[in-house]
Write a protein that holds these residues in place. Structure first.
Motif, PDB file in Angstrom:
ATOM      1  N   PHE A 141       9.437  11.698 -12.851  1.00 51.01           N
ATOM      2  CA  PHE A 141       8.192  12.125 -12.209  1.00 51.01           C
ATOM      3  C   PHE A 141       8.518  13.171 -11.141  1.00 51.01           C
ATOM      4  O   PHE A 141       8.511  12.890  -9.941  1.00 51.01           O
ATOM      5  CB  PHE A 141       7.469  10.923 -11.594  1.00 51.01           C
ATOM      6  CG  PHE A 141       7.077   9.871 -12.591  1.00 51.01           C
ATOM      7  CD1 PHE A 141       6.011  10.077 -13.454  1.00 51.01           C
ATOM      8  CD2 PHE A 141       7.777   8.685 -12.684  1.00 51.01           C
ATOM      9  CE1 PHE A 141       5.650   9.109 -14.382  1.00 51.01           C
ATOM     10  CE2 PHE A 141       7.417   7.710 -13.606  1.00 51.01           C
ATOM     11  CZ  PHE A 141       6.351   7.927 -14.463  1.00 51.01           C
TER      12      PHE A 141
ATOM     13  N   GLU B 269       1.031   5.667  -0.298  1.00 46.77           N
ATOM     14  CA  GLU B 269       0.383   6.970  -0.411  1.00 46.77           C
ATOM     15  C   GLU B 269       1.352   7.902  -1.113  1.00 46.77           C
ATOM     16  O   GLU B 269       2.487   8.073  -0.667  1.00 46.77           O
ATOM     17  CB  GLU B 269       0.026   7.508   0.971  1.00 46.77           C
ATOM     18  CG  GLU B 269      -1.098   6.722   1.631  1.00 46.77           C
ATOM     19  CD  GLU B 269      -1.385   7.148   3.058  1.00 46.77           C
ATOM     20  OE1 GLU B 269      -2.363   6.682   3.633  1.00 46.77           O
ATOM     21  OE2 GLU B 269      -0.588   7.952   3.591  1.00 46.77           O
TER      22      GLU B 269
ATOM     23  N   TYR C 119       0.865  -1.173   0.000  1.00 47.78           N
ATOM     24  CA  TYR C 119       0.000   0.000   0.000  1.00 47.78           C
ATOM     25  C   TYR C 119       0.901   1.222   0.000  1.00 47.78           C
ATOM     26  O   TYR C 119       1.891   1.255   0.734  1.00 47.78           O
ATOM     27  CB  TYR C 119      -0.875  -0.044   1.248  1.00 47.78           C
ATOM     28  CG  TYR C 119      -1.630   1.204   1.557  1.00 47.78           C
ATOM     29  CD1 TYR C 119      -2.694   1.594   0.752  1.00 47.78           C
ATOM     30  CD2 TYR C 119      -1.292   1.997   2.642  1.00 47.78           C
ATOM     31  CE1 TYR C 119      -3.391   2.755   1.038  1.00 47.78           C
ATOM     32  CE2 TYR C 119      -1.990   3.148   2.928  1.00 47.78           C
ATOM     33  CZ  TYR C 119      -3.047   3.528   2.128  1.00 47.78           C
ATOM     34  OH  TYR C 119      -3.733   4.674   2.408  1.00 47.78           O
TER      35      TYR C 119
ATOM     36  N   VAL D 128      11.660   5.179  -2.765  1.00 46.12           N
ATOM     37  CA  VAL D 128      10.722   5.140  -3.898  1.00 46.12           C
ATOM     38  C   VAL D 128      10.571   6.540  -4.493  1.00 46.12           C
ATOM     39  O   VAL D 128      10.570   6.714  -5.715  1.00 46.12           O
ATOM     40  CB  VAL D 128       9.345   4.587  -3.432  1.00 46.12           C
ATOM     41  CG1 VAL D 128       8.303   4.751  -4.516  1.00 46.12           C
ATOM     42  CG2 VAL D 128       9.462   3.125  -3.040  1.00 46.12           C
TER      43      VAL D 128
ATOM     44  N   GLY E 163       6.853  15.691 -10.226  1.00 46.53           N
ATOM     45  CA  GLY E 163       5.696  16.200  -9.486  1.00 46.53           C
ATOM     46  C   GLY E 163       5.399  15.452  -8.193  1.00 46.53           C
ATOM     47  O   GLY E 163       4.518  15.844  -7.442  1.00 46.53           O
ATOM     48  N   VAL E 164       6.173  14.388  -7.932  1.00 43.25           N
ATOM     49  CA  VAL E 164       5.936  13.618  -6.707  1.00 43.25           C
ATOM     50  C   VAL E 164       6.564  14.338  -5.522  1.00 43.25           C
ATOM     51  O   VAL E 164       7.766  14.591  -5.505  1.00 43.25           O
ATOM     52  CB  VAL E 164       6.529  12.199  -6.842  1.00 43.25           C
ATOM     53  CG1 VAL E 164       6.405  11.432  -5.530  1.00 43.25           C
ATOM     54  CG2 VAL E 164       5.832  11.446  -7.959  1.00 43.25           C
ATOM     55  N   THR E 165       5.757  14.701  -4.534  1.00 41.66           N
ATOM     56  CA  THR E 165       6.287  15.459  -3.402  1.00 41.66           C
ATOM     57  C   THR E 165       6.375  14.630  -2.119  1.00 41.66           C
ATOM     58  O   THR E 165       6.876  15.109  -1.112  1.00 41.66           O
ATOM     59  CB  THR E 165       5.436  16.718  -3.135  1.00 41.66           C
ATOM     60  OG1 THR E 165       4.078  16.310  -2.967  1.00 41.66           O
ATOM     61  CG2 THR E 165       5.515  17.689  -4.304  1.00 41.66           C
ATOM     62  N   GLY E 166       5.878  13.406  -2.181  1.00 46.86           N
ATOM     63  CA  GLY E 166       5.983  12.569  -0.983  1.00 46.86           C
ATOM     64  C   GLY E 166       5.473  11.172  -1.248  1.00 46.86           C
ATOM     65  O   GLY E 166       4.512  10.982  -1.984  1.00 46.86           O
ATOM     66  N   VAL E 167       6.150  10.193  -0.647  1.00 45.10           N
ATOM     67  CA  VAL E 167       5.694   8.802  -0.746  1.00 45.10           C
ATOM     68  C   VAL E 167       5.773   8.185   0.647  1.00 45.10           C
ATOM     69  O   VAL E 167       6.778   8.325   1.339  1.00 45.10           O
ATOM     70  CB  VAL E 167       6.580   7.974  -1.716  1.00 45.10           C
ATOM     71  CG1 VAL E 167       6.112   6.518  -1.748  1.00 45.10           C
ATOM     72  CG2 VAL E 167       6.568   8.561  -3.115  1.00 45.10           C
ATOM     73  N   ARG E 168       4.686   7.550   1.066  1.00 47.43           N
ATOM     74  CA  ARG E 168       4.685   6.792   2.319  1.00 47.43           C
ATOM     75  C   ARG E 168       4.337   5.357   1.984  1.00 47.43           C
ATOM     76  O   ARG E 168       3.354   5.083   1.303  1.00 47.43           O
ATOM     77  CB  ARG E 168       3.634   7.343   3.295  1.00 47.43           C
ATOM     78  CG  ARG E 168       3.844   8.771   3.720  1.00 47.43           C
ATOM     79  CD  ARG E 168       4.978   8.961   4.684  1.00 47.43           C
ATOM     80  NE  ARG E 168       4.642   8.636   6.063  1.00 47.43           N
ATOM     81  CZ  ARG E 168       5.525   8.670   7.047  1.00 47.43           C
ATOM     82  NH1 ARG E 168       6.801   9.005   6.801  1.00 47.43           N
ATOM     83  NH2 ARG E 168       5.180   8.370   8.281  1.00 47.43           N
ATOM     84  N   GLN E 169       5.182   4.462   2.447  1.00 50.06           N
ATOM     85  CA  GLN E 169       4.995   3.054   2.127  1.00 50.06           C
ATOM     86  C   GLN E 169       4.268   2.359   3.272  1.00 50.06           C
ATOM     87  O   GLN E 169       4.609   2.561   4.431  1.00 50.06           O
ATOM     88  CB  GLN E 169       6.369   2.438   1.896  1.00 50.06           C
ATOM     89  CG  GLN E 169       6.397   0.950   1.724  1.00 50.06           C
ATOM     90  CD  GLN E 169       6.223   0.542   0.277  1.00 50.06           C
ATOM     91  OE1 GLN E 169       6.866   1.077  -0.611  1.00 50.06           O
ATOM     92  NE2 GLN E 169       5.354  -0.409   0.043  1.00 50.06           N
ATOM     93  N   GLY E 170       3.277   1.564   2.931  1.00 49.15           N
ATOM     94  CA  GLY E 170       2.551   0.823   3.950  1.00 49.15           C
ATOM     95  C   GLY E 170       2.361  -0.629   3.545  1.00 49.15           C
ATOM     96  O   GLY E 170       2.946  -1.083   2.574  1.00 49.15           O
ATOM     97  N   LYS E 171       1.557  -1.328   4.316  1.00 46.31           N
ATOM     98  CA  LYS E 171       1.273  -2.723   3.999  1.00 46.31           C
ATOM     99  C   LYS E 171      -0.224  -2.910   3.829  1.00 46.31           C
ATOM    100  O   LYS E 171      -1.025  -2.167   4.383  1.00 46.31           O
ATOM    101  CB  LYS E 171       1.777  -3.626   5.133  1.00 46.31           C
ATOM    102  CG  LYS E 171       3.254  -3.899   5.062  1.00 46.31           C
ATOM    103  CD  LYS E 171       3.712  -4.771   6.209  1.00 46.31           C
ATOM    104  CE  LYS E 171       3.876  -3.948   7.474  1.00 46.31           C
ATOM    105  NZ  LYS E 171       4.425  -4.742   8.591  1.00 46.31           N
TER     106      LYS E 171
ATOM    107  N   LEU F 106      13.133   8.809 -12.535  1.00 46.18           N
ATOM    108  CA  LEU F 106      12.412   8.369 -13.739  1.00 46.18           C
ATOM    109  C   LEU F 106      11.700   9.533 -14.431  1.00 46.18           C
ATOM    110  O   LEU F 106      11.045   9.343 -15.446  1.00 46.18           O
ATOM    111  CB  LEU F 106      11.383   7.286 -13.370  1.00 46.18           C
ATOM    112  CG  LEU F 106      11.938   5.895 -13.061  1.00 46.18           C
ATOM    113  CD1 LEU F 106      10.834   5.001 -12.510  1.00 46.18           C
ATOM    114  CD2 LEU F 106      12.533   5.262 -14.314  1.00 46.18           C
TER     115      LEU F 106
ATOM    116  N   SER G  79      13.544   7.373  -6.608  1.00 40.56           N
ATOM    117  CA  SER G  79      13.507   6.608  -7.858  1.00 40.56           C
ATOM    118  C   SER G  79      12.503   7.208  -8.830  1.00 40.56           C
ATOM    119  O   SER G  79      12.762   7.279 -10.032  1.00 40.56           O
ATOM    120  CB  SER G  79      13.132   5.157  -7.582  1.00 40.56           C
ATOM    121  OG  SER G  79      14.092   4.562  -6.753  1.00 40.56           O
ATOM    122  N   LEU G  80      11.356   7.646  -8.291  1.00 37.65           N
ATOM    123  CA  LEU G  80      10.349   8.257  -9.166  1.00 37.65           C
ATOM    124  C   LEU G  80      10.878   9.563  -9.758  1.00 37.65           C
ATOM    125  O   LEU G  80      10.669   9.855 -10.937  1.00 37.65           O
ATOM    126  CB  LEU G  80       9.046   8.495  -8.397  1.00 37.65           C
ATOM    127  CG  LEU G  80       8.237   7.229  -8.069  1.00 37.65           C
ATOM    128  CD1 LEU G  80       7.071   7.551  -7.140  1.00 37.65           C
ATOM    129  CD2 LEU G  80       7.701   6.563  -9.337  1.00 37.65           C
TER     130      LEU G  80
END
Lengths: 79, 79
Positions: free
Chosen positions: B30, A43, A41, B21, B32-40, B28, B24-25
């Protein structure tokens, strides 16, 4: 704009991590658990407010980096 | 009965996997990506059809095994 991405293994693909969780749950006494599938998952915050562009970008991100489309499905939700 | 469980890091907890992540984005293209939070994300099949019992069991599973409640939040969805 915030996006939620759900990545799951395709049906039929072995999921050893899910199996391990299932066994652990049985060992803890949760005998009613008949299956566990483990997924990911994420966000993602995007600077754009253009929903169409955001969707196209996220789809490309999933295909290029986030998901392994040979064995995984992904689903994108925009807020 | 099928349950979906979402596990996310609490606000303020460092997320090095999400940061990786994000970088890496950016690499590649991207930007415009300002934040990524990884979950399960987990899908759990339960033998019971008793919703109240299922919810109580799932809550206990999260606390005992699936989530680290010191640093993670969890959300349970029953189908």
């Amino acid at each position: 704009m915030k996006a939620k991405i759900y990545i799951t293994l395709k049906a039929g693909v072995l999921d050893p991590q899910g199996k391990a969780v299932e066994h652990s749950l049985h060992n803890l006494g949760f005998e009613g658990v008949t299956g566990v599938r483990q997924g990911k998952y994420m966000e993602i915050e995007l600077a754009t407010e253009d929903k169409t562009k955001a969707e196209a970008d996220l789809d490309e991100m999933c295909k290029k980096l986030l998901a392994n489309i040979v064995i995984e499905n992904y689903r994108i939700e925009l807020e």
